[in-house]
Design a protein around this motif. Structure first.
Motif, PDB file in Angstrom:
ATOM      1  N   SER A 173       0.841  -1.200   0.000  1.00 20.60           N
ATOM      2  CA  SER A 173       0.000   0.000   0.000  1.00 20.60           C
ATOM      3  C   SER A 173       0.875   1.248   0.000  1.00 20.60           C
ATOM      4  O   SER A 173       1.986   1.252   0.543  1.00 20.60           O
ATOM      5  N   PHE A 174       0.351   2.307  -0.589  1.00 18.18           N
ATOM      6  CA  PHE A 174       1.115   3.546  -0.739  1.00 18.18           C
ATOM      7  C   PHE A 174       0.167   4.718  -0.535  1.00 18.18           C
ATOM      8  O   PHE A 174      -0.983   4.682  -0.979  1.00 18.18           O
ATOM      9  N   GLU A 175       0.691   5.745   0.116  1.00 13.84           N
ATOM     10  CA  GLU A 175      -0.158   6.897   0.432  1.00 13.84           C
ATOM     11  C   GLU A 175       0.660   8.178   0.361  1.00 13.84           C
ATOM     12  O   GLU A 175       1.771   8.252   0.889  1.00 13.84           O
ATOM     13  N   VAL A 176       0.095   9.172  -0.316  1.00 16.40           N
ATOM     14  CA  VAL A 176       0.666  10.513  -0.341  1.00 16.40           C
ATOM     15  C   VAL A 176      -0.228  11.384   0.540  1.00 16.40           C
ATOM     16  O   VAL A 176      -1.426  11.514   0.265  1.00 16.40           O
ATOM     17  N   SER A 177       0.336  11.948   1.582  1.00 17.19           N
ATOM     18  CA  SER A 177      -0.489  12.645   2.562  1.00 17.19           C
ATOM     19  C   SER A 177       0.249  13.838   3.150  1.00 17.19           C
ATOM     20  O   SER A 177       1.461  13.999   2.972  1.00 17.19           O
ATOM     21  N   ILE A 178      -0.530  14.662   3.845  1.00 16.78           N
ATOM     22  CA  ILE A 178      -0.015  15.817   4.582  1.00 16.78           C
ATOM     23  C   ILE A 178      -0.489  15.670   6.021  1.00 16.78           C
ATOM     24  O   ILE A 178      -1.687  15.494   6.261  1.00 16.78           O
ATOM     25  N   THR A 179       0.418  15.722   6.965  1.00 15.98           N
ATOM     26  CA  THR A 179       0.066  15.581   8.378  1.00 15.98           C
ATOM     27  C   THR A 179       0.407  16.860   9.133  1.00 15.98           C
ATOM     28  O   THR A 179       1.538  17.347   9.056  1.00 15.98           O
ATOM     29  N   GLU A 180      -0.584  17.394   9.830  1.00 16.13           N
ATOM     30  CA  GLU A 180      -0.399  18.590  10.634  1.00 16.13           C
ATOM     31  C   GLU A 180      -1.164  18.413  11.948  1.00 16.13           C
ATOM     32  O   GLU A 180      -2.071  17.587  12.054  1.00 16.13           O
ATOM     33  N   GLU A 181      -0.784  19.220  12.917  1.00 15.10           N
ATOM     34  CA  GLU A 181      -1.480  19.194  14.201  1.00 15.10           C
ATOM     35  C   GLU A 181      -2.692  20.122  14.145  1.00 15.10           C
ATOM     36  O   GLU A 181      -2.616  21.235  13.629  1.00 15.10           O
ATOM     37  N   GLY A 182      -3.827  19.635  14.641  1.00 14.96           N
ATOM     38  CA  GLY A 182      -5.040  20.438  14.656  1.00 14.96           C
ATOM     39  C   GLY A 182      -5.706  20.377  16.019  1.00 14.96           C
ATOM     40  O   GLY A 182      -5.181  19.778  16.963  1.00 14.96           O
ATOM     41  N   LYS A 183      -6.873  20.976  16.103  1.00 16.14           N
ATOM     42  CA  LYS A 183      -7.630  20.927  17.348  1.00 16.14           C
ATOM     43  C   LYS A 183      -9.117  20.939  17.035  1.00 16.14           C
ATOM     44  O   LYS A 183      -9.545  21.422  15.984  1.00 16.14           O
ATOM     45  N   THR A 184      -9.881  20.390  17.962  1.00 12.78           N
ATOM     46  CA  THR A 184     -11.330  20.344  17.795  1.00 12.78           C
ATOM     47  C   THR A 184     -11.949  21.649  18.297  1.00 12.78           C
ATOM     48  O   THR A 184     -11.380  22.338  19.145  1.00 12.78           O
ATOM     49  N   ARG A 185     -13.125  21.934  17.783  1.00 14.02           N
ATOM     50  CA  ARG A 185     -13.891  23.077  18.288  1.00 14.02           C
ATOM     51  C   ARG A 185     -15.370  22.816  18.049  1.00 14.02           C
ATOM     52  O   ARG A 185     -15.743  22.106  17.115  1.00 14.02           O
ATOM     53  N   VAL A 186     -16.192  23.394  18.874  1.00 15.61           N
ATOM     54  CA  VAL A 186     -17.635  23.283  18.719  1.00 15.61           C
ATOM     55  C   VAL A 186     -18.062  24.086  17.499  1.00 15.61           C
ATOM     56  O   VAL A 186     -17.641  25.228  17.301  1.00 15.61           O
ATOM     57  N   LYS A 187     -18.911  23.492  16.666  1.00 18.33           N
ATOM     58  CA  LYS A 187     -19.318  24.161  15.435  1.00 18.33           C
ATOM     59  C   LYS A 187     -20.077  25.452  15.716  1.00 18.33           C
ATOM     60  O   LYS A 187     -19.759  26.512  15.176  1.00 18.33           O
ATOM     61  N   ASP A 188     -21.125  25.348  16.520  1.00 18.96           N
ATOM     62  CA  ASP A 188     -21.977  26.511  16.790  1.00 18.96           C
ATOM     63  C   ASP A 188     -21.786  26.939  18.235  1.00 18.96           C
ATOM     64  O   ASP A 188     -22.238  26.264  19.166  1.00 18.96           O
ATOM     65  N   ARG A 189     -21.125  28.074  18.408  1.00 16.82           N
ATOM     66  CA  ARG A 189     -20.883  28.628  19.738  1.00 16.82           C
ATOM     67  C   ARG A 189     -21.768  29.862  19.896  1.00 16.82           C
ATOM     68  O   ARG A 189     -21.884  30.679  18.988  1.00 16.82           O
ATOM     69  N   TYR A 190     -22.368  29.982  21.067  1.00 18.53           N
ATOM     70  CA  TYR A 190     -23.283  31.089  21.319  1.00 18.53           C
ATOM     71  C   TYR A 190     -22.799  31.869  22.534  1.00 18.53           C
ATOM     72  O   TYR A 190     -22.666  31.318  23.636  1.00 18.53           O
ATOM     73  N   LEU A 191     -22.521  33.133  22.292  1.00 20.08           N
ATOM     74  CA  LEU A 191     -22.088  34.014  23.369  1.00 20.08           C
ATOM     75  C   LEU A 191     -23.321  34.702  23.935  1.00 20.08           C
ATOM     76  O   LEU A 191     -23.944  35.541  23.267  1.00 20.08           O
ATOM     77  N   VAL A 192     -23.696  34.310  25.137  1.00 24.04           N
ATOM     78  CA  VAL A 192     -24.895  34.840  25.780  1.00 24.04           C
ATOM     79  C   VAL A 192     -24.531  36.154  26.461  1.00 24.04           C
ATOM     80  O   VAL A 192     -23.601  36.214  27.278  1.00 24.04           O
ATOM     81  N   SER A 193     -25.269  37.207  26.115  1.00 24.03           N
ATOM     82  CA  SER A 193     -24.999  38.531  26.666  1.00 24.03           C
ATOM     83  C   SER A 193     -26.215  39.046  27.410  1.00 24.03           C
ATOM     84  O   SER A 193     -27.323  38.490  27.319  1.00 24.03           O
ATOM     85  N   SER A 194     -26.026  40.103  28.109  1.00 25.23           N
ATOM     86  CA  SER A 194     -27.110  40.692  28.886  1.00 25.23           C
ATOM     87  C   SER A 194     -28.073  41.431  27.956  1.00 25.23           C
ATOM     88  O   SER A 194     -27.648  42.257  27.150  1.00 25.23           O
ATOM     89  N   PRO A 195     -29.376  41.158  28.043  1.00 20.56           N
ATOM     90  CA  PRO A 195     -30.329  41.856  27.181  1.00 20.56           C
ATOM     91  C   PRO A 195     -30.568  43.298  27.571  1.00 20.56           C
ATOM     92  O   PRO A 195     -31.045  44.099  26.760  1.00 20.56           O
ATOM     93  N   VAL A 196     -30.270  43.647  28.817  1.00 22.69           N
ATOM     94  CA  VAL A 196     -30.501  45.015  29.299  1.00 22.69           C
ATOM     95  C   VAL A 196     -29.326  45.444  30.160  1.00 22.69           C
ATOM     96  O   VAL A 196     -28.540  44.630  30.635  1.00 22.69           O
ATOM     97  N   ALA A 197     -29.224  46.719  30.361  1.00 24.14           N
ATOM     98  CA  ALA A 197     -28.257  47.244  31.330  1.00 24.14           C
ATOM     99  C   ALA A 197     -28.864  47.135  32.713  1.00 24.14           C
ATOM    100  O   ALA A 197     -30.052  47.399  32.906  1.00 24.14           O
ATOM    101  N   GLY A 198     -28.093  46.720  33.658  1.00 23.71           N
ATOM    102  CA  GLY A 198     -28.616  46.566  35.012  1.00 23.71           C
ATOM    103  C   GLY A 198     -27.583  45.964  35.942  1.00 23.71           C
ATOM    104  O   GLY A 198     -26.374  46.105  35.726  1.00 23.71           O
ATOM    105  N   TYR A 199     -28.098  45.284  36.940  1.00 25.10           N
ATOM    106  CA  TYR A 199     -27.228  44.668  37.947  1.00 25.10           C
ATOM    107  C   TYR A 199     -27.287  43.160  37.773  1.00 25.10           C
ATOM    108  O   TYR A 199     -28.329  42.529  37.939  1.00 25.10           O
TER     109      TYR A 199
END
Length: 403
Positions: A44-70
């Motif tokens: 068997s023979f293979e031509v490839s490229i190997t690099e280091e990667g990392k996982t991440r969540v596809k859909d990230r949601y940054l929850v913010s404050s809807p109003v100014a307050g305490y």
């Protein structure tokens, strides 16, 4: 008697001269060259490229404050599961700008924009559902054909990957719809707060900050209670089971990658996983290697297509070794790349025949840096010389250092 003595002397001196000439030749001939040998093999023979990667969540949601307050203190921790609509924390609105007419008008406009965004998200869900249904039906059709050997296994695997991607896009569209629905609810809440009354006509005491999706807490931006401005981030949530892999590759290698290229993921602590390139970023960036060399790199995003139960222990930000398979074959004739060299506008190797180096022209194919495919010129089982010396010539005697 005299003739016999003359013949004997002639024979004696002839043998003596032959021995002297043989000894001189033996002493003067060049020493055999020490070489390393390698066999010509099929595998068997293979031509490839190997690099280091990392996982991440596809859909990230940054929850913010809807109003100014305490802001009240966030009691959740990273990794805690959350459900859609779950109360994350609360904000007590500040009464200073509640009856401001401009704030109410802006809140009404946000409600309209959120409503339009929700309608758009619903249309995307409908389109994603149609695509998912189509790919599922196509997979069923191809599976029936595969059982009759009318299509190849690769075509079936491509259909399976297309179905998985379509399902992932559908899940993402549904998440977006949920986000838009909650953003509409948040906009309505802000409008009601700015009007200083609830549906029953009583003043709001607190505004709840709720999770837009099902998932887990990925990060906490603000843990302590205190005054917070509208739109200021509080925490980050997402679905940790919907992962993708991000790999920074050299721009020199990125030009050989495209959507659909197969990827093998190793080095994460579990068995090898299969993935497929989903996107190659069109913009590169400069990075500095561990040796201090400036490099141009490009981000490549890959979707994991292996069954989820095979990588359920992976999380956001985990390290993986990503191998991009550019070309592969099961049975090809190959030699070490170090045995191939170029001379006189041709490609050659030195073949070892009975302790003699023979210069052989060859036709080469793909190379992965370690091995090179041989198309013509050699046969399986031949021995070739690795790292041939520049002084080595056709017909030179060789001595094997290793095989």
């Amino acid at each position: 008697m005299t003739d016999q003595r003359s013949v004997g002397k002639w024979i004696f001196w002839t043998l003596f001269a032959g021995l002297v000439i043989g000894a001189v030749y033996w002493a003067a001939r060049p020493e055999p060259v020490w070489v390393d040998l390698a066999p010509v093999v099929t595998g068997s023979f293979e031509v490839s490229i190997t690099e280091e990667g990392k996982t991440r969540v596809k859909d990230r949601y940054l929850v913010s404050s809807p109003v100014a307050g305490y802001l009240h203190r966030v009691s959740l921790e990273i990794g805690d599961p959350v459900e859609p609509g779950q109360l994350l924390t609360e904000v007590e609105p500040m009464p200073a700008g509640i009856l401001d007419a401009r704030s109410r008008a802006e809140a009404q406009a946000r409600v309209g924009a959120a409503r339009s965004a929700l309608n758009s998200a619903r249309q995307k869900v409908a389109a994603a559902e149609a695509e998912a249904q189509f790919t599922a039906d196509e997979l069923v059709r191809l599976q029936s054909l595969s059982s009759k050997h009318f299509i190849s296994e690769d075509r079936l695997q491509q259909a399976l990957a297309a179905k998985n991607r379509a399902q992932a896009f559908l899940n993402s569209a549904r998440f977006d719809e949920e986000v838009m629905a909650h953003e509409l609810a948040a906009a309505r809440t802000r409008l009601e707060v700015s009007a200083a009354q609830s549906n029953g006509g009583e003043a709001f005491d607190r505004v709840g900050v709720r999770s837009p999706v099902k998932g887990a807490v990925l990060g906490i931006v603000r843990t302590s209670e205190g005054v917070i401005q509208a739109g200021e981030p509080i925490l980050e949530v997402g679905d940790p089971t919907a992962l993708e892999v991000v790999v920074d590759v050299l721009s020199f290698d990125a030009v050989n990658l495209s959507e659909g290229v197969q990827v093998r993921l190793d080095g994460w602590g579990g068995s090898s996983l299969q993935a497929v390139v989903q996107r190659v970023e069109p913009v590169g960036f400069e990075d500095v290697s561990a040796l201090g060399v400036k490099e141009q790199r490009v981000q490549v995003v890959a979707d994991i297509v292996s069954p989820a139960e095979h990588w359920d222990t992976l999380g956001d930000g985990y390290r993986v070794d990503a191998t991009f398979v550019l070309w592969s074959a099961d049975k090809v004739l190959q030699v070490p790349a170090s045995s191939v060299f170029y001379a006189d506008e041709g490609t050659y190797v030195f073949r070892a025949d009975d302790a003699t180096a023979r210069l052989v022209p060859v036709t080469v194919g793909k190379s992965n840096g370690l091995h090179t495919v041989i198309e013509e010129g050699l046969g399986e089982g031949n021995l070739v010389i690795r790292h041939p010396d520049r002084q080595l010539e056709h017909g030179d005697r060789v001595r094997y250092r290793s095989r």
